[in-house]
Design a protein around this motif. Structure first.
Motif, mmCIF file in Angstrom:
data_model
loop_
_atom_site.group_PDB
_atom_site.id
_atom_site.type_symbol
_atom_site.label_atom_id
_atom_site.label_comp_id
_atom_site.label_asym_id
_atom_site.label_seq_id
_atom_site.Cartn_x
_atom_site.Cartn_y
_atom_site.Cartn_z
ATOM 1 N N MET A 1 0.836 -1.173 0.000
ATOM 2 C CA MET A 1 0.000 0.000 0.000
ATOM 3 C C MET A 1 0.884 1.240 0.000
ATOM 4 O O MET A 1 1.821 1.344 0.771
ATOM 5 N N SER A 2 0.589 2.176 -0.878
ATOM 6 C CA SER A 2 1.372 3.397 -0.972
ATOM 7 C C SER A 2 0.769 4.469 -0.071
ATOM 8 O O SER A 2 -0.445 4.600 0.034
ATOM 9 N N ARG A 3 1.636 5.231 0.578
ATOM 10 C CA ARG A 3 1.159 6.330 1.417
ATOM 11 C C ARG A 3 1.062 7.621 0.627
ATOM 12 O O ARG A 3 0.701 8.647 1.174
ATOM 13 N N LYS A 4 1.369 7.567 -0.658
ATOM 14 C CA LYS A 4 1.319 8.772 -1.466
ATOM 15 C C LYS A 4 -0.125 9.167 -1.723
ATOM 16 O O LYS A 4 -0.968 8.329 -2.005
ATOM 17 N N LEU A 5 -0.389 10.439 -1.631
ATOM 18 C CA LEU A 5 -1.709 10.980 -1.876
ATOM 19 C C LEU A 5 -2.012 10.919 -3.370
ATOM 20 O O LEU A 5 -1.198 11.334 -4.192
ATOM 21 N N VAL A 6 -3.156 10.405 -3.713
ATOM 22 C CA VAL A 6 -3.562 10.337 -5.114
ATOM 23 C C VAL A 6 -4.108 11.709 -5.499
ATOM 24 O O VAL A 6 -5.017 12.233 -4.852
ATOM 25 N N LEU A 7 -3.554 12.287 -6.551
ATOM 26 C CA LEU A 7 -3.948 13.622 -6.987
ATOM 27 C C LEU A 7 -4.890 13.544 -8.171
ATOM 28 O O LEU A 7 -4.751 12.674 -9.030
ATOM 29 N N ALA A 8 -5.826 14.460 -8.225
ATOM 30 C CA ALA A 8 -6.741 14.549 -9.357
ATOM 31 C C ALA A 8 -6.049 15.294 -10.496
ATOM 32 O O ALA A 8 -5.011 15.940 -10.301
ATOM 33 N N VAL A 9 -6.606 15.210 -11.674
ATOM 34 C CA VAL A 9 -6.058 15.906 -12.832
ATOM 35 C C VAL A 9 -6.001 17.406 -12.531
ATOM 36 O O VAL A 9 -6.968 17.988 -12.039
ATOM 37 N N GLY A 10 -4.873 18.006 -12.801
ATOM 38 C CA GLY A 10 -4.702 19.437 -12.570
ATOM 39 C C GLY A 10 -4.212 19.789 -11.176
ATOM 40 O O GLY A 10 -3.903 20.934 -10.896
ATOM 41 N N GLU A 11 -4.143 18.813 -10.262
ATOM 42 C CA GLU A 11 -3.648 19.075 -8.916
ATOM 43 C C GLU A 11 -2.142 18.826 -8.854
ATOM 44 O O GLU A 11 -1.607 18.040 -9.621
ATOM 45 N N ALA A 12 -1.486 19.504 -7.950
ATOM 46 C CA ALA A 12 -0.049 19.316 -7.752
ATOM 47 C C ALA A 12 0.224 19.168 -6.263
ATOM 48 O O ALA A 12 -0.464 19.766 -5.440
ATOM 49 N N SER A 13 1.222 18.382 -5.921
ATOM 50 C CA SER A 13 1.565 18.221 -4.508
ATOM 51 C C SER A 13 2.476 19.362 -4.070
ATOM 52 O O SER A 13 3.210 19.925 -4.869
ATOM 53 N N ARG A 14 2.422 19.680 -2.823
ATOM 54 C CA ARG A 14 3.259 20.714 -2.235
ATOM 55 C C ARG A 14 3.869 20.170 -0.954
ATOM 56 O O ARG A 14 3.241 19.388 -0.243
ATOM 57 N N THR A 15 5.063 20.620 -0.651
ATOM 58 C CA THR A 15 5.708 20.238 0.591
ATOM 59 C C THR A 15 5.757 21.460 1.485
ATOM 60 O O THR A 15 6.212 22.525 1.060
ATOM 61 N N ALA A 16 5.285 21.321 2.695
ATOM 62 C CA ALA A 16 5.274 22.441 3.636
ATOM 63 C C ALA A 16 6.490 22.337 4.550
ATOM 64 O O ALA A 16 6.950 21.249 4.879
ATOM 65 N N CYS A 17 6.997 23.464 4.921
ATOM 66 C CA CYS A 17 8.132 23.515 5.839
ATOM 67 C C CYS A 17 7.791 24.451 6.995
ATOM 68 O O CYS A 17 6.988 25.364 6.840
ATOM 69 N N ALA A 18 8.399 24.212 8.103
ATOM 70 C CA ALA A 18 8.223 25.090 9.255
ATOM 71 C C ALA A 18 9.583 25.336 9.881
ATOM 72 O O ALA A 18 10.393 24.425 9.998
ATOM 73 N N ARG A 19 9.839 26.570 10.262
ATOM 74 C CA ARG A 19 11.087 26.902 10.945
ATOM 75 C C ARG A 19 11.062 26.366 12.359
ATOM 76 O O ARG A 19 10.020 26.325 12.998
ATOM 77 N N GLY A 20 12.194 25.977 12.807
ATOM 78 C CA GLY A 20 12.304 25.522 14.190
ATOM 79 C C GLY A 20 13.575 26.069 14.800
ATOM 80 O O GLY A 20 14.560 26.286 14.105
ATOM 81 N N LEU A 21 13.543 26.298 16.074
ATOM 82 C CA LEU A 21 14.709 26.814 16.776
ATOM 83 C C LEU A 21 15.247 25.712 17.673
ATOM 84 O O LEU A 21 14.542 25.212 18.544
ATOM 85 N N LEU A 22 16.480 25.320 17.425
ATOM 86 C CA LEU A 22 17.114 24.303 18.252
ATOM 87 C C LEU A 22 17.836 24.998 19.403
ATOM 88 O O LEU A 22 18.732 25.807 19.188
ATOM 89 N N ARG A 23 17.421 24.690 20.594
ATOM 90 C CA ARG A 23 18.023 25.323 21.768
ATOM 91 C C ARG A 23 19.016 24.409 22.472
ATOM 92 O O ARG A 23 19.776 24.844 23.318
ATOM 93 N N GLY A 24 18.991 23.147 22.141
ATOM 94 C CA GLY A 24 19.902 22.214 22.785
ATOM 95 C C GLY A 24 19.564 20.794 22.390
ATOM 96 O O GLY A 24 18.640 20.555 21.622
ATOM 97 N N GLY A 25 20.328 19.864 22.899
ATOM 98 C CA GLY A 25 20.104 18.472 22.576
ATOM 99 C C GLY A 25 20.770 17.585 23.611
ATOM 100 O O GLY A 25 21.304 18.066 24.611
ATOM 101 N N VAL A 26 20.716 16.280 23.360
ATOM 102 C CA VAL A 26 21.306 15.307 24.264
ATOM 103 C C VAL A 26 22.161 14.351 23.450
ATOM 104 O O VAL A 26 21.717 13.835 22.428
ATOM 105 N N ASP A 27 23.384 14.130 23.878
ATOM 106 C CA ASP A 27 24.246 13.142 23.246
ATOM 107 C C ASP A 27 23.691 11.765 23.595
ATOM 108 O O ASP A 27 23.573 11.423 24.776
ATOM 109 N N GLU A 28 23.330 10.994 22.586
ATOM 110 C CA GLU A 28 22.703 9.694 22.827
ATOM 111 C C GLU A 28 23.631 8.736 23.552
ATOM 112 O O GLU A 28 23.182 7.919 24.356
ATOM 113 N N GLY A 29 24.907 8.808 23.278
ATOM 114 C CA GLY A 29 25.855 7.880 23.885
ATOM 115 C C GLY A 29 26.117 8.146 25.350
ATOM 116 O O GLY A 29 26.161 7.225 26.171
ATOM 117 N N THR A 30 26.277 9.409 25.691
ATOM 118 C CA THR A 30 26.676 9.750 27.060
ATOM 119 C C THR A 30 25.542 10.329 27.897
ATOM 120 O O THR A 30 25.653 10.385 29.116
#
Length: 144
Positions: A1-30
């Motif tokens: 089964m494909s997760r791709k959206l089936v588009l009708a004739v004349g429709e086009a797919s778009r990819t949305a983006c959102a800005r994010g602010l990285l304030r920190g993280g965690v080292d997975e190993g330590t």
């Protein structure tokens, strides 16, 4: 089964983006907390690695034969290539790896293959568009 959206004739797919602010993280190993500056440095390192791998893959495959093979949409056995560029490149056996002595997660390799594959597919589309445009221009210049 494909997760791709089936588009009708004349429709086009778009990819949305959102800005994010990285304030920190965690080292997975330590489990160590990472500051925004350290995190930015690591992201920059990863981006440099991907960029270098993309450049080497493009240098190896930037030719008419390879671009046409990828654009044909079929592998040597006649099977349809996957729509994901990284999967298509793997099916064709077009691999890439980081510089000697560097180990990376496969996700980094897939990112490089996806970027290179999209660029190579785009090269075919641009070459065909340019050829048609030049052909049309030449035809118009010959018309009385």
């Amino acid at each position: 089964m494909s997760r791709k959206l089936v588009l009708a004739v004349g429709e086009a797919s778009r990819t949305a983006c959102a800005r994010g602010l990285l304030r920190g993280g965690v080292d997975e190993g330590t489990g160590e907390l990472l500051s925004a500056a350290v995190l930015a440095g690591r992201v920059g390192c990863a981006a440099d690695l991907v960029s270098g791998m993309v450049a080497s893959l493009l240098a190896a495959r930037w030719n008419t034969i390879d671009v046409d093979v990828l654009a044909s949409g079929e592998d040597a056995g006649g099977r349809k290539l996957p729509s994901n560029a990284w999967m298509a490149l793997r099916r064709l056996g077009w691999t890439v790896s980081p510089a000697e002595g560097i180990r990376v997660n496969d996700r980094i390799v897939r990112m490089a293959q996806e970027q290179a594959g999209r660029t190579l597919r785009s090269a075919k589309w641009r070459a065909d568009l340019t050829a048609r445009s030049v052909g049309n221009l030449a035809r118009r210049l010959r018309e009385p």
